[in-house]
Design a protein around this motif. Sequence first.
Motif, PDB file in Angstrom:
ATOM      1  N   MET A 162       0.929  -1.171   0.131  1.00 24.77           N
ATOM      2  CA  MET A 162       0.136   0.049  -0.100  1.00 24.77           C
ATOM      3  C   MET A 162       1.025   1.415   0.016  1.00 24.77           C
ATOM      4  N   PRO A 163       0.620   2.302  -0.963  1.00 23.68           N
ATOM      5  CA  PRO A 163       1.625   3.464  -0.742  1.00 23.68           C
ATOM      6  C   PRO A 163       1.194   4.259   0.143  1.00 23.68           C
ATOM      7  N   THR A 164       2.319   5.050   0.610  1.00 23.29           N
ATOM      8  CA  THR A 164       2.176   6.088   1.400  1.00 23.29           C
ATOM      9  C   THR A 164       1.497   7.130   1.170  1.00 23.29           C
ATOM     10  N   THR A 165       0.758   7.892   1.770  1.00 30.37           N
ATOM     11  CA  THR A 165       0.005   8.941   1.510  1.00 30.37           C
ATOM     12  C   THR A 165       0.346   9.949   2.616  1.00 30.37           C
ATOM     13  N   LYS A 166       1.435  10.044   3.096  1.00 29.62           N
ATOM     14  CA  LYS A 166       1.533  11.254   4.191  1.00 29.62           C
ATOM     15  C   LYS A 166       2.158  12.266   3.595  1.00 29.62           C
ATOM     16  N   LYS A 167       1.969  13.398   3.976  1.00 30.44           N
ATOM     17  CA  LYS A 167       2.386  14.789   3.285  1.00 30.44           C
ATOM     18  C   LYS A 167       3.036  15.596   4.678  1.00 30.44           C
ATOM     19  N   THR A 168       3.923  16.388   4.476  1.00 30.84           N
ATOM     20  CA  THR A 168       4.337  17.412   5.555  1.00 30.84           C
ATOM     21  C   THR A 168       3.512  18.226   6.038  1.00 30.84           C
ATOM     22  N   SER A 169       3.601  18.143   7.340  1.00 34.31           N
ATOM     23  CA  SER A 169       2.600  19.166   8.007  1.00 34.31           C
ATOM     24  C   SER A 169       3.059  20.527   7.908  1.00 34.31           C
ATOM     25  N   LYS A 170       2.325  21.306   8.153  1.00 31.99           N
ATOM     26  CA  LYS A 170       2.476  22.894   8.130  1.00 31.99           C
ATOM     27  C   LYS A 170       3.621  23.334   9.109  1.00 31.99           C
ATOM     28  N   ALA A 171       3.632  22.617  10.348  1.00 30.85           N
ATOM     29  CA  ALA A 171       4.930  22.829  11.181  1.00 30.85           C
ATOM     30  C   ALA A 171       6.054  22.388  10.885  1.00 30.85           C
ATOM     31  N   ALA A 172       6.139  21.165  10.192  1.00 34.85           N
ATOM     32  CA  ALA A 172       7.423  20.527   9.865  1.00 34.85           C
ATOM     33  C   ALA A 172       7.777  21.448   8.492  1.00 34.85           C
ATOM     34  N   ALA A 173       7.043  21.820   7.689  1.00 37.18           N
ATOM     35  CA  ALA A 173       7.467  22.416   6.377  1.00 37.18           C
ATOM     36  C   ALA A 173       8.069  23.824   6.669  1.00 37.18           C
ATOM     37  N   SER A 174       7.343  24.478   7.958  1.00 33.98           N
ATOM     38  CA  SER A 174       8.116  25.671   8.324  1.00 33.98           C
ATOM     39  C   SER A 174       9.487  25.469   8.977  1.00 33.98           C
ATOM     40  N   LYS A 175       9.765  24.493   9.782  1.00 28.97           N
ATOM     41  CA  LYS A 175      11.083  24.198  10.342  1.00 28.97           C
ATOM     42  C   LYS A 175      12.094  23.725   9.076  1.00 28.97           C
ATOM     43  N   ALA A 176      11.374  23.082   7.998  1.00 20.35           N
ATOM     44  CA  ALA A 176      12.299  22.896   6.962  1.00 20.35           C
ATOM     45  C   ALA A 176      12.713  24.215   6.240  1.00 20.35           C
ATOM     46  N   SER A 177      11.576  25.180   6.288  1.00 20.01           N
ATOM     47  CA  SER A 177      12.243  26.454   5.663  1.00 20.01           C
ATOM     48  C   SER A 177      13.221  27.116   6.485  1.00 20.01           C
ATOM     49  N   LYS A 178      13.117  27.121   7.612  1.00 17.56           N
ATOM     50  CA  LYS A 178      14.084  27.844   8.445  1.00 17.56           C
ATOM     51  C   LYS A 178      15.570  27.069   8.328  1.00 17.56           C
ATOM     52  N   THR A 179      15.544  25.876   8.227  1.00 19.98           N
ATOM     53  CA  THR A 179      16.437  24.962   7.981  1.00 19.98           C
ATOM     54  C   THR A 179      17.358  25.259   6.565  1.00 19.98           C
ATOM     55  N   LEU A 180      16.566  25.454   5.623  1.00 20.92           N
ATOM     56  CA  LEU A 180      17.109  25.576   4.223  1.00 20.92           C
ATOM     57  C   LEU A 180      17.626  27.259   4.309  1.00 20.92           C
ATOM     58  N   SER A 181      17.001  28.060   5.065  1.00 22.86           N
ATOM     59  CA  SER A 181      17.401  29.287   5.216  1.00 22.86           C
ATOM     60  C   SER A 181      18.835  29.973   6.007  1.00 22.86           C
ATOM     61  N   SER A 182      18.924  28.797   6.738  1.00 21.80           N
ATOM     62  CA  SER A 182      20.369  29.100   7.508  1.00 21.80           C
ATOM     63  C   SER A 182      21.560  28.853   6.821  1.00 21.80           C
ATOM     64  N   PRO A 183      22.474  29.902   7.064  1.00 18.79           N
ATOM     65  CA  PRO A 183      23.619  29.600   6.467  1.00 18.79           C
ATOM     66  C   PRO A 183      24.654  28.625   7.010  1.00 18.79           C
ATOM     67  N   ASP A 184      24.385  28.417   8.183  1.00 18.34           N
ATOM     68  CA  ASP A 184      25.235  27.591   9.294  1.00 18.34           C
ATOM     69  C   ASP A 184      24.837  25.705   8.786  1.00 18.34           C
ATOM     70  N   THR A 185      23.817  25.699   8.421  1.00 21.96           N
ATOM     71  CA  THR A 185      23.251  24.202   8.222  1.00 21.96           C
ATOM     72  C   THR A 185      23.904  23.607   7.248  1.00 21.96           C
ATOM     73  N   ALA A 186      24.231  22.303   7.505  1.00 26.97           N
ATOM     74  CA  ALA A 186      25.016  21.326   6.560  1.00 26.97           C
ATOM     75  C   ALA A 186      24.235  20.812   5.526  1.00 26.97           C
ATOM     76  N   ASN A 187      24.838  20.496   4.401  1.00 27.44           N
ATOM     77  CA  ASN A 187      24.499  20.265   2.973  1.00 27.44           C
ATOM     78  C   ASN A 187      23.340  19.052   3.332  1.00 27.44           C
ATOM     79  N   THR A 188      23.801  18.047   3.790  1.00 27.93           N
ATOM     80  CA  THR A 188      23.040  16.900   4.199  1.00 27.93           C
ATOM     81  C   THR A 188      21.594  17.261   4.920  1.00 27.93           C
ATOM     82  N   SER A 189      21.405  18.083   5.838  1.00 30.41           N
ATOM     83  CA  SER A 189      20.572  18.544   6.388  1.00 30.41           C
ATOM     84  C   SER A 189      19.503  19.448   5.532  1.00 30.41           C
ATOM     85  N   LYS A 190      20.222  20.195   4.720  1.00 32.59           N
ATOM     86  CA  LYS A 190      19.349  21.033   3.784  1.00 32.59           C
ATOM     87  C   LYS A 190      18.791  19.988   2.665  1.00 32.59           C
TER      88      LYS A 190
END
Length: 83
Positions: free
Chosen positions: A1-29
Amino acid sequence: MPTTKKTSKAAASKASKTLSSPDTANTSKSAAGSALSQRKSSKKTSAAAATAASKALRDGRTAAATKSAAGSALAQKRGAKRK
């Protein structure tokens, strides 16, 4: 059965902060980018992004926001291929 999960609004917001941080490693980005791309689509996490997410979760220096995004990306990984 295929997974139908999607990223929550809160997790998306945290992902956005991670991507905009200049100190974050490439693997995390990479993991954060994967989680963010799955916010409103049915895309699944690739093997490379899942590996990056796993590394981010295991690294003791990773921020909580990054771990949240990485966990979201990992939860949406494709299942193993069946023969």
